[in-house]
Write a protein that holds these residues in place. Structure first.
Motif, PDB file in Angstrom:
ATOM      1  N   LEU A  75      30.151  23.071 -90.068  1.00 45.06           N
ATOM      2  CA  LEU A  75      29.728  21.705 -90.338  1.00 45.06           C
ATOM      3  C   LEU A  75      28.406  21.463 -89.627  1.00 45.06           C
ATOM      4  N   VAL A  76      27.467  20.826 -90.300  1.00 47.79           N
ATOM      5  CA  VAL A  76      26.176  20.553 -89.665  1.00 47.79           C
ATOM      6  C   VAL A  76      26.006  19.055 -89.485  1.00 47.79           C
ATOM      7  N   ASN A  77      25.351  18.704 -88.393  1.00 52.22           N
ATOM      8  CA  ASN A  77      25.150  17.310 -88.018  1.00 52.22           C
ATOM      9  C   ASN A  77      23.661  17.050 -87.912  1.00 52.22           C
ATOM     10  N   GLY A  78      23.151  16.080 -88.670  1.00 52.88           N
ATOM     11  CA  GLY A  78      21.727  15.746 -88.635  1.00 52.88           C
ATOM     12  C   GLY A  78      21.419  14.621 -87.686  1.00 52.88           C
ATOM     13  N   ASN A  79      22.296  14.410 -86.725  1.00 52.16           N
ATOM     14  CA  ASN A  79      22.137  13.308 -85.778  1.00 52.16           C
ATOM     15  C   ASN A  79      21.870  13.839 -84.381  1.00 52.16           C
ATOM     16  N   GLY A  80      21.374  15.099 -84.300  1.00 51.45           N
ATOM     17  CA  GLY A  80      21.129  15.701 -82.996  1.00 51.45           C
ATOM     18  C   GLY A  80      19.744  16.295 -82.901  1.00 51.45           C
ATOM     19  N   TRP A  81      19.680  17.607 -82.577  1.00 50.44           N
ATOM     20  CA  TRP A  81      18.418  18.240 -82.221  1.00 50.44           C
ATOM     21  C   TRP A  81      17.682  18.877 -83.389  1.00 50.44           C
ATOM     22  N   ALA A  82      18.153  18.693 -84.590  1.00 56.36           N
ATOM     23  CA  ALA A  82      17.426  19.198 -85.758  1.00 56.36           C
ATOM     24  C   ALA A  82      17.654  18.239 -86.908  1.00 56.36           C
ATOM     25  N   ASN A  83      16.712  18.194 -87.816  1.00 52.27           N
ATOM     26  CA  ASN A  83      16.873  17.373 -89.005  1.00 52.27           C
ATOM     27  C   ASN A  83      17.806  18.079 -89.984  1.00 52.27           C
ATOM     28  N   ILE A  84      18.456  17.285 -90.820  1.00 52.72           N
ATOM     29  CA  ILE A  84      19.559  17.802 -91.626  1.00 52.72           C
ATOM     30  C   ILE A  84      19.116  18.895 -92.602  1.00 52.72           C
ATOM     31  N   ALA A  85      17.839  18.920 -93.008  1.00 50.68           N
ATOM     32  CA  ALA A  85      17.356  19.954 -93.929  1.00 50.68           C
ATOM     33  C   ALA A  85      17.391  21.339 -93.307  1.00 50.68           C
ATOM     34  N   THR A  86      17.560  21.416 -91.991  1.00 46.18           N
ATOM     35  CA  THR A  86      17.657  22.711 -91.305  1.00 46.18           C
ATOM     36  C   THR A  86      18.942  23.430 -91.695  1.00 46.18           C
ATOM     37  N   ILE A  87      19.784  22.803 -92.490  1.00 39.56           N
ATOM     38  CA  ILE A  87      20.978  23.453 -93.019  1.00 39.56           C
ATOM     39  C   ILE A  87      20.632  24.756 -93.740  1.00 39.56           C
ATOM     40  N   ASP A  88      19.427  24.841 -94.304  1.00 36.84           N
ATOM     41  CA  ASP A  88      19.039  26.066 -95.008  1.00 36.84           C
ATOM     42  C   ASP A  88      18.955  27.258 -94.063  1.00 36.84           C
ATOM     43  N   ILE A  89      18.641  27.028 -92.797  1.00 38.54           N
ATOM     44  CA  ILE A  89      18.625  28.135 -91.828  1.00 38.54           C
ATOM     45  C   ILE A  89      20.043  28.627 -91.578  1.00 38.54           C
ATOM     46  N   VAL A  90      21.020  27.722 -91.583  1.00 39.69           N
ATOM     47  CA  VAL A  90      22.421  28.124 -91.434  1.00 39.69           C
ATOM     48  C   VAL A  90      22.804  29.064 -92.569  1.00 39.69           C
ATOM     49  N   TYR A  91      22.421  28.704 -93.787  1.00 36.90           N
ATOM     50  CA  TYR A  91      22.710  29.577 -94.928  1.00 36.90           C
ATOM     51  C   TYR A  91      22.064  30.956 -94.741  1.00 36.90           C
ATOM     52  N   ASP A  92      20.845  30.993 -94.240  1.00 34.41           N
ATOM     53  CA  ASP A  92      20.155  32.277 -94.058  1.00 34.41           C
ATOM     54  C   ASP A  92      20.826  33.125 -92.987  1.00 34.41           C
ATOM     55  N   ILE A  93      21.283  32.497 -91.896  1.00 36.04           N
ATOM     56  CA  ILE A  93      21.988  33.237 -90.840  1.00 36.04           C
ATOM     57  C   ILE A  93      23.271  33.852 -91.399  1.00 36.04           C
ATOM     58  N   LEU A  94      24.038  33.054 -92.139  1.00 27.08           N
ATOM     59  CA  LEU A  94      25.284  33.568 -92.716  1.00 27.08           C
ATOM     60  C   LEU A  94      25.004  34.694 -93.698  1.00 27.08           C
ATOM     61  N   HIS A  95      23.924  34.567 -94.463  1.00 29.34           N
ATOM     62  CA  HIS A  95      23.557  35.619 -95.419  1.00 29.34           C
ATOM     63  C   HIS A  95      23.196  36.901 -94.677  1.00 29.34           C
ATOM     64  N   MET A  96      22.413  36.781 -93.617  1.00 22.97           N
ATOM     65  CA  MET A  96      22.031  37.951 -92.825  1.00 22.97           C
ATOM     66  C   MET A  96      23.263  38.660 -92.265  1.00 22.97           C
ATOM     67  N   MET A  97      24.279  37.879 -91.877  1.00 19.32           N
ATOM     68  CA  MET A  97      25.484  38.447 -91.277  1.00 19.32           C
ATOM     69  C   MET A  97      26.527  38.850 -92.314  1.00 19.32           C
ATOM     70  N   GLY A  98      26.175  38.761 -93.601  1.00 18.26           N
ATOM     71  CA  GLY A  98      27.110  39.151 -94.643  1.00 18.26           C
ATOM     72  C   GLY A  98      28.283  38.217 -94.792  1.00 18.26           C
ATOM     73  N   ARG A  99      28.104  36.935 -94.464  1.00 16.74           N
ATOM     74  CA  ARG A  99      29.206  35.980 -94.507  1.00 16.74           C
ATOM     75  C   ARG A  99      28.902  34.814 -95.442  1.00 16.74           C
ATOM     76  N   ASP A 100      28.509  35.156 -96.658  1.00 15.72           N
ATOM     77  CA  ASP A 100      28.264  34.114 -97.656  1.00 15.72           C
ATOM     78  C   ASP A 100      29.554  33.467 -98.139  1.00 15.72           C
ATOM     79  N   ASP A 101      30.697  33.953 -97.621  1.00 19.60           N
ATOM     80  CA  ASP A 101      31.974  33.346 -97.978  1.00 19.60           C
ATOM     81  C   ASP A 101      32.259  32.077 -97.185  1.00 19.60           C
ATOM     82  N   ILE A 102      31.546  31.849 -96.085  1.00 21.44           N
ATOM     83  CA  ILE A 102      31.825  30.706 -95.214  1.00 21.44           C
ATOM     84  C   ILE A 102      31.161  29.462 -95.790  1.00 21.44           C
TER      85      ILE A 102
END
Length: 650
Positions: free
Chosen positions: A522-549
């Protein structure tokens, strides 16, 4: 004899060279065309991208864009905006254009402007830090539904279309807006195209008054002289304000009263060029022969999908206008036709006495709303006590002072470009848009025709999009096989996407699955990053082979403030060490592989793959559990998402 011949030949060659040199000097003296040097200042809203591509497609022998600066005090978050701009310039083969954003200087209590200040805060809130102040930006929703999330990601179009260029945001190395502006204007006469709030330009003119002589003319997109405003998020309390003026009214006053020649393109003119369904259909049918045209069309498609949702089957006007593109068109035509004494192909121009009212009567009132005057024996910037800057200044987006008690009429003039009599100044103002001279065309405005024709010119066309840049790239989802693998405790990770959170996420993914089974993020846009940074979460999961999450989009504001406001997030710096670094993962996010998953708005073509919400991910994970199983919630940010889950799912 031969020696004499060679000497004669050398003398003849020297004479020819001298004549050629005199010819070059004579041509230059006779007024050989020199391209207009242009600096564009933009807030990187979706429609600004159209304007940028339109000006980049102009004949460089006549109009040469030297620099682009970003105003991050309105529709864009700096880290997302600067990287998108770098990629647009790379697509267009213009990596030579300098790019500036923000600045970590500041303005002292005495009004001294430190080097490199700019971009993040309106002038009235500028101090010696980039933290604090949300006076005007609170009018722009931070999430989706015509807010910064859709602008930061360009509704998901950006990541799936733009190529990846060599330039990117780099901490401590990124040129600031002020640095780029000073360097550009110092190098020679420059025309400024201002397509957002006027903060950066005002700071340039205030801190470097000697450079005014190098500013040939300023074209401003904004204001409303004889028409209502467009502050659609709060027009019931501020019916006069136009967004670009509203986001920094004092900066607008400074620029319009700086003494440099100004052409204003207000709502009076841009209201005459609505993007109609007929225009959109024509765009889609015939006008997508270049990458830049296709990028504009896909971006416009996403905007119109959002706007159509409240009123399916809407015909005619869509509520969207080519505000900034039209301003650039007026500027290009004016420069090409000889400026003040020339005509304009796209707009009717007239002289007008106007000013910008930055506060409300009674002037001179000390009510705590105006940092220029409150608690000061000498007003900041040497402003006049009792003048148009010394009254009440809007602090909250729902300030009741904008409405006359017992009446539905407004009296709030904050950010309202008002026509006045007297010697305040004379500017050229665009008052209307000219109709198309071709009566057989479906495009009813002369500028619409130019806009589509210029975007589709083979001249200076974009080189490629991301699929052409990487022809062997395939969007493949990597999902692990959990057959015959025992899975540990189910965990949902709730994060506000600070750099430390990404380290924690990778650590969790590296933990043996027999011990911890990450079921969702779950991502929260009420802290230290703006909510559009969700795309970096997707990239991290992709790098780790966890596109199922699954990744759930959470809140963008604190509980109890569902759409607007910056009650708590304003404490986080916008510049270095703050949002710009978190949103780009200190520049390292560009090194990650590009995930096939990305933020996708509800209005996309594929509703099954739209961005799930945090509560939806929670419900999905809960349904997967066996009777008696429990979920561990690990949070490393504000508790907003967890509070919402607790309130909604007892």
């Amino acid at each position: 004899m031969e020696q004499a011949r060679r000497k004669s030949s050398r003398s003849w060659t020297a004479a020819v060279a001298l004549v050629s040199l005199f010819a070059v000097v004579a041509v230059a003296a006779a007024g050989a065309p020199v391209p207009r040097r242009i600096l564009v200042d933009t807030d990187m809203d979706t429609e600004d991208l159209f304007a940028l591509l339109y000006v980049l497609k102009q004949d460089r022998s006549k109009f040469d864009v030297k620099a682009i600066t970003i105003n991050a005090n309105a529709w864009i978050d700096a880290g997302h905006g600067v990287n998108q701009l770098y990629d647009i310039l790379y697509m267009m083969g213009r990596d030579d254009i300098a790019v500036g954003v923000g600045g970590d200087g500041g303005i002292s209590d005495a009004g001294e402007i430190h080097p490199d200040v700019g971009g993040y805060l309106p002038l009235i809130d500028q101090v010696l830090s980039t933290a604090g102040g949300c006076r005007y930006r609170q009018a722009i929703p931070p999430g989706s539904h015509d807010g910064r999330l859709d602008t930061d990601t360009n509704s998901g179009v950006r990541r799936g279309f733009l190529p990846r260029g060599p330039r990117q945001y780099e901490p401590l190395r990124q040129p600031t807006a002020q640095q780029v502006m000073v360097d550009t204007v110092s190098a020679g006469p420059t025309t400024l195209l201002l397509l957002g709030a006027l903060t950066n330009a005002a700071l340039l003119l205030m801190a470097h008054p000697h450079l005014r002589r190098n500013v040939e003319r300023v074209y401003v997109s904004g204001g409303g002289v004889r028409v209502p405003g467009n502050l659609f998020t709060a027009d019931d309390t501020n019916p006069f304000a136009e967004f670009n003026m509203f986001c920094d009214p004092f900066a607008a006053y400074v620029v319009l009263h700086s003494g440099v020649p100004v052409t204003l393109v207000p709502l009076d003119a841009t209201n005459r060029i609505p993007v109609t369904e007929e225009f959109f259909a024509e765009f889609g049918r015939r006008w997508q022969s270049t990458p830049e045209a296709r990028y504009c069309f896909q971006s416009l498609d996403q905007v119109l999908r959002r706007l159509r949702r409240p009123a399916p089957g809407l015909h005619g006007s869509t509520g969207f206008y080519l505000w900034d593109s039209f301003t650039v068109g007026v500027a290009i035509s004016s420069m090409g036709n000889g400026e003040v004494n020339g005509g304009n192909d796209f707009a009717e121009l007239e002289y007008m006495n106007i000013t910008v009212i930055t506060s409300n009567k009674p002037y001179g009132a000390r009510d705590g709303s105006n940092p220029f005057f409150d608690g000061r024996s000498t007003p900041k910037f040497g402003l006049k006590e009792g003048g148009v800057h010394s009254g009440h200044v809007q602090t909250g987006i729902r300030d009741s002072f904008c409405l006359v008690e017992g009446s539905n009429t407004g009296r709030c003039q904050d950010g309202y470009t008002k026509e006045v009599a007297g010697s305040e100044g004379v500017w050229v103002v665009a008052t209307s848009a000219k109709p198309n001279t071709d009566n057989n065309s479906t495009l009813d405005r002369e500028f619409f025709k130019s806009f589509l024709e210029v975007l589709n010119l083979p001249r200076q066309s974009g080189r490629f999009n991301i699929s052409k840049q990487f022809p062997f790239y395939r969007e493949v989802l990597y999902k692990p096989d959990f057959m015959n693998v025992s899975r540990g405790k189910p965990v949902i990770f709730d994060m506000d996407m600070s750099p430390g959170d990404f380290i924690s996420l990778i650590y969790l993914l590296k933990t043996p699955r027999e011990a911890i089974d990450v079921k969702g993020v779950l991502v929260n846009g009420n802290g230290w990053a703006n909510i559009a940074t969700i795309d970096i979460v997707y990239d991290i999961l992709h790098m780790m082979g966890r596109d199922d999450i699954p990744v759930g989009l959470g809140n963008t504001t604190a509980l109890g403030n569902p759409t607007l406001g910056c009650d708590n997030a304003y404490a986080i710096p916008l510049g270095s060490g703050g949002f710009i670094d978190s949103d780009t993962l200190y520049g390292l996010a560009r090194l990650l592989p590009i995930s096939p998953r990305r933020y996708t708005p509800e209005s996309s073509d594929d509703p099954e793959h739209r961005q799930p919400l945090a509560f939806e991910v929670w419900q999905s994970v809960r349904r997967q559990l066996c009777p008696g199983d429990k979920i561990t919630l690990l949070t490393s940010g504000p508790l907003t998402n967890l509070a919402n889950i607790s309130l909604c799912d007892r």
